[in-house]
Design an enzyme around this catalytic site. Structure first.
Site, PDB file in Angstrom:
ATOM      1  N   TYR A 215      -1.961  -0.071   7.957  1.00  0.00           N
ATOM      2  CA  TYR A 215      -2.880  -1.000   8.606  1.00  0.00           C
ATOM      3  C   TYR A 215      -2.892  -0.788  10.124  1.00  0.00           C
ATOM      4  O   TYR A 215      -1.935  -0.272  10.696  1.00  0.00           O
ATOM      5  CB  TYR A 215      -2.472  -2.442   8.313  1.00  0.00           C
ATOM      6  CG  TYR A 215      -2.700  -2.827   6.868  1.00  0.00           C
ATOM      7  CD1 TYR A 215      -3.986  -3.068   6.399  1.00  0.00           C
ATOM      8  CD2 TYR A 215      -1.643  -2.940   5.972  1.00  0.00           C
ATOM      9  CE1 TYR A 215      -4.216  -3.420   5.082  1.00  0.00           C
ATOM     10  CE2 TYR A 215      -1.856  -3.297   4.652  1.00  0.00           C
ATOM     11  CZ  TYR A 215      -3.149  -3.535   4.209  1.00  0.00           C
ATOM     12  OH  TYR A 215      -3.375  -3.881   2.909  1.00  0.00           O
TER      13      TYR A 215
ATOM     14  N   SER B 248      -8.650  -1.625  -1.997  1.00  0.00           N
ATOM     15  CA  SER B 248      -9.321  -0.332  -1.804  1.00  0.00           C
ATOM     16  C   SER B 248     -10.530  -0.192  -2.724  1.00  0.00           C
ATOM     17  O   SER B 248     -11.592   0.243  -2.293  1.00  0.00           O
ATOM     18  CB  SER B 248      -8.351   0.833  -2.059  1.00  0.00           C
ATOM     19  OG  SER B 248      -7.390   0.873  -1.036  1.00  0.00           O
TER      20      SER B 248
ATOM     21  N   ARG C 294       0.846  -1.202   0.000  1.00  0.00           N
ATOM     22  CA  ARG C 294       0.000   0.000   0.000  1.00  0.00           C
ATOM     23  C   ARG C 294       0.876   1.245   0.000  1.00  0.00           C
ATOM     24  O   ARG C 294       0.961   1.971   0.973  1.00  0.00           O
ATOM     25  CB  ARG C 294      -0.953  -0.064   1.175  1.00  0.00           C
ATOM     26  CG  ARG C 294      -1.694  -1.373   1.156  1.00  0.00           C
ATOM     27  CD  ARG C 294      -2.870  -1.369   2.032  1.00  0.00           C
ATOM     28  NE  ARG C 294      -4.057  -1.247   1.227  1.00  0.00           N
ATOM     29  CZ  ARG C 294      -5.273  -1.298   1.708  1.00  0.00           C
ATOM     30  NH1 ARG C 294      -5.458  -1.426   2.984  1.00  0.00           N
ATOM     31  NH2 ARG C 294      -6.310  -1.197   0.907  1.00  0.00           N
TER      32      ARG C 294
ATOM     33  N   GLN D 237      -1.119   2.656  -5.788  1.00  0.00           N
ATOM     34  CA  GLN D 237      -2.522   2.957  -5.489  1.00  0.00           C
ATOM     35  C   GLN D 237      -3.470   2.597  -6.639  1.00  0.00           C
ATOM     36  O   GLN D 237      -4.570   2.126  -6.415  1.00  0.00           O
ATOM     37  CB  GLN D 237      -2.684   4.439  -5.147  1.00  0.00           C
ATOM     38  CG  GLN D 237      -2.720   4.644  -3.646  1.00  0.00           C
ATOM     39  CD  GLN D 237      -2.759   6.106  -3.258  1.00  0.00           C
ATOM     40  OE1 GLN D 237      -2.635   6.989  -4.095  1.00  0.00           O
ATOM     41  NE2 GLN D 237      -2.902   6.351  -1.988  1.00  0.00           N
TER      42      GLN D 237
ATOM     43  N   ASP E 199      -4.641  -1.033  -6.525  1.00  0.00           N
ATOM     44  CA  ASP E 199      -5.083  -1.516  -5.230  1.00  0.00           C
ATOM     45  C   ASP E 199      -6.525  -2.045  -5.261  1.00  0.00           C
ATOM     46  O   ASP E 199      -7.481  -1.300  -5.022  1.00  0.00           O
ATOM     47  CB  ASP E 199      -4.929  -0.371  -4.212  1.00  0.00           C
ATOM     48  CG  ASP E 199      -5.188  -0.813  -2.801  1.00  0.00           C
ATOM     49  OD1 ASP E 199      -5.571  -1.978  -2.590  1.00  0.00           O
ATOM     50  OD2 ASP E 199      -5.019   0.011  -1.887  1.00  0.00           O
TER      51      ASP E 199
END
Ligand code: NAD
Length: 366
Positions: A225, A130, A119, A124, A127
């Site tokens: 996280y 997400s 991450r 991004q 991802d």
């Protein structure tokens, strides 16, 4: 490269939508698709054919593909069909099901698990966690509104006034923030909490109240996280949640600890104290759930409270979920697909994290 798309066996989504088929062909690849692969996400065989894919049956796709992209890991019977060295791109969640990874390694496949992509800012656009979590957060609120025997917004009518529904969101990460935004748009009063300090400002920026529980452990090196909390904190947190849970009409729980069981935040006793007709949507159900009474994949009514355990809510918005998943996959493929050829450099930080098996060896955890 010959890129294969197959029909998911227990999911409405498809990993590559027709729009990506045409792009990948322009980039020098050949696309082969199982007939009906996109049907449940409303992408017809005709749209795949028009985009340039060759449609065939499942076995033919598996036998001739050099790259296979799926949402969930392959079925047992599929592995035997694949050539050794086939590149499989999927979400294996190796920390929960290493046996799946072992199967793939035994068949000499090169496996990239999209959920293992780090991450970091440059990753991004790939991802999938997400993209899918955001859809799940939205759908959780829509589901809750559907089950709640009340209005979400405040209403003043000639027949009297209706107060707004009270929504409590636990875990204000990607799914939680989208749940907050959706619940706000529907006119409810929203509260949220999280153990990560960074979440407070994000919750408040969406117009929700942040429920403060002092003393949480936060680790900036945990890659965004959350980390496991102390027993003392957990006790304090339970007391604070109990105060808010009794007032809530809807609770959306999204709290996860990477690679571990989800933390129990709503106990049986709290459910017993909740109002009749209240709804809990537990997105963390596949890793044990945040509510003690959650049953994964089921909707149950306990003590007058409807508890929905569903970690696959993104699959309930299959058209857009597939579109976003495809976009993530495309960005990932761009790292190593050059003019239709795969040039895999396992020193690349993203490929290194995502590659969980290669040449018969499990690379996860090494
Ligand atoms: P997640 O799915 O692992 O967890 C969901 C949320 O639950 C998190 O916000 C977590 O802090 C929270 N949580 C865990 N234990 C809890 C507990 N006991 N009580 C209350 N809340 C608890 O996380 P996620 O939503 O995928 O991501 C979390 C954060 O990571 C994001 O908000 C973002 O800041 C960051 N992130 C960064 C990138 C990137 O840079 N590429 C991508 C995605 C997410």
């Amino acid at each position: 490269m010959k890129i294969g798309i197959i029909k998911e066996t227990s999911d409405k989504r498809v990993a590559i939508v027709p729009d990506l088929v045409s792009r990948l062909i322009l980039e020098g690849n050949e696309l082969i698709a199982e007939k009906g692969c996109g049907a449940l996400a409303l992408y017809s065989d005709k749209s795949y054919a028009e985009a340039g894919a060759s449609l065939m049956n499942r076995d033919e796709v598996l036998k001739s593909a050099e790259i296979i992209v799926t949402i969930a890991p392959l079925e047992e019977a599929d592995y035997a069909m694949l050539k050794a060295d086939t590149i499989v791109i999927s979400s294996y969640q190796p920390y929960f099901s290493l046996d799946q990874t072992q199967k793939a390694a035994t068949h000499q496949l090169t496996v990239f698990s999209m959920d293992m992509i780090p991450r970091i800012t440059i990753a991004q656009a790939m991802d999938v966690l997400s993209s899918m979590a955001s859809i799940a957060g939205y759908k959780a609120v829509i589901l809750a509104a559907n089950h709640l025997p009340k209005y979400f917004p405040m209403l003043t009518t000639a027949a009297g006034s209706i107060p707004p529904a009270k929504v409590l969101v636990m875990g204000a990460g990607v799914a939680g923030l989208q749940a907050i935004a959706t619940a706000k748009r529907l006119g409810s009063v929203v509260q949220a909490f999280d153990t990560r300090a960074a979440a407070k400002e994000e919750v408040q920026s969406l117009g929700a109240k942040f429920v403060e529980v002092e003393g949480s452990k936060d680790d900036k090196t945990a890659g965004g996280y959350a980390v496991e909390q102390t027993e003392e904190y957990k006790q304090k947190q339970r007391e604070r949640i109990a105060e808010e849970a009794v007032k809530a009409d809807v609770i959306i729980t999204t709290a996860q600890l990477r690679g571990k069981q989800a933390p129990i935040l709503i106990t049986k006793e709290m459910v017993e104290q909740m109002k009749d007709g209240s709804v809990i949507v537990d997105i963390a159900s596949s890793t044990g759930g945040n509510c003690e009474l959650t049953e994964d994949g089921k909707t149950v009514v306990k003590n007058g409270v409807t508890i929905i355990g569903n970690s696959e809510l993104a699959a309930e918005v299959p058209t857009h979920a597939s579109q976003l998943f495809s976009k993530n996959v495309h960005n990932f493929l761009k790292i190593f697909l050059k003019e239709g050829k795969a040039e895999i450099d396992l020193e690349n930080v993203i490929l290194k994290s995502a590659c969980i098996a290669s040449k018969g060896e499990i690379l996860y955890g090494k």
